[in-house]
Design an enzyme around this catalytic site. Structure first.
Site: not given
Ligand code: S5P
Length: 260
Positions: A94
């Site tokens: 990011k």
């Molecule tokens: O809008 C976003 C963009 C990203 S890249 N929302 C997110 O959650 N992410 C990333 O996706 C976040 O940094 C994490 O690594 C992943 C989601 O993880 P989860 O455990 O919530 O599925």
């Protein structure tokens, strides 16, 4: 709603980025649109997860700066796994600074991200200079960039105008930008890859603003091409079984979308 009914293979023909083309072909041949978000803090845990789940995924997404015992050997091992099992490495960095600064952050420092990550992402907020800076480093290494158009978190500031302006910015660099981190498909152009985090079977939220949609909603209603799943898989008692569920669900939704 802008949802592509074309197959990944058909869409590969339209890509100006060789890496985007490869990714579409990889997904079609491996029959997976699942990206694993391997958000763990030890090198061994990351390698174990990558090895276990490699056959199920098209992309392994890392946050390399949360690894407590990072050494360059880790990224070399990840590259070996990526080659062996055919998936791409996506460092979720990011970037959000001026072009000259991100160039150094991408190429240098401790992590040398450009040397091992096929994909990185950046915010469009600073303007097109951020893409030019990253492209100076990434183009010659055949890397790809994903722009953050819309986040999954509650209260984010990326409204419809921001998203459209992000698309316009991407259009100036369509040999290097492969698509978007977004909750909704942004354009009718078939070459853009819509990549969606915040995906969980059963949807819901966490206590820090994360909001989840189901694979069905992401792919069938919102036009996502790749679902990113983190805790839904890595915190399960049996991550492999869980990853296979997400893979199956993601693939079934994609096939259903193509049939419509
Ligand atoms: O809008 C976003 C963009 C990203 S890249 N929302 C997110 O959650 N992410 C990333 O996706 C976040 O940094 C994490 O690594 C992943 C989601 O993880 P989860 O455990 O919530 O599925």
């Amino acid at each position: 709603m802008i949802i592509s009914r074309h197959s990944y293979t058909e869409r590969a023909h339209y890509c100006l980025s060789p890496l985007a083309k490869n990714l579409f072909h990889l997904m079609a041949e491996k029959e997976t649109n699942l990206a694993l978000s391997a958000d763990v803090t030890s090198a061994q845990k990351l390698l174990d997860l990558a090895e276990l789940l490699a056959p199920e995924i098209c992309v392994l997404k890392t946050h390399i700066d949360i690894i407590e015992d990072f050494t360059p050997a880790l990224t070399q091992q990840l590259r070996k796994l990526a080659l062996k099992h055919r998936f791409m490495l996506f460092e979720d960095r990011k970037f959000a600074d001026i072009g000259n600064t991100v160039k150094h952050q991408y190429n240098g420092g401790i992590y040398h991200i450009a040397d091992w990550a096929d994909l990185v992402n950046a915010h469009s907020l600073p303007g097109p200079g951020i893409i030019s800076g990253l492209a100076e480093v990434g183009r010659k290494k055949n890397r790809g960039l994903i722009l953050l158009a819309e986040m999954s978190s509650a209260g984010h500031l990326m409204g419809p105008e921001y998203m459209q302006n992000t698309l316009k910015m991407a259009e100036q660099f369509s040999d290097f930008v492969i698509g978007f981190i977004t909750q909704h498909a942004l354009s009718r152009d078939p070459h853009w890859i819509n990549i969606t985090p915040g995906v969980k079977i059963g949807s819901g939220s966490d206590t820090l603003g994360q909001q989840y949609v189901t694979p069905e909603k992401a792919i069938l209603e919102n036009g996502s091409d790749i679902i990113i799943v983190g805790r839904g898989i890595i915190q399960a008692n049996d991550p492999l079984t869980e990853a296979r569920k997400y893979r199956q669900s993601g693939w079934d939704c994609y096939l259903k979308r193509c049939e419509k």
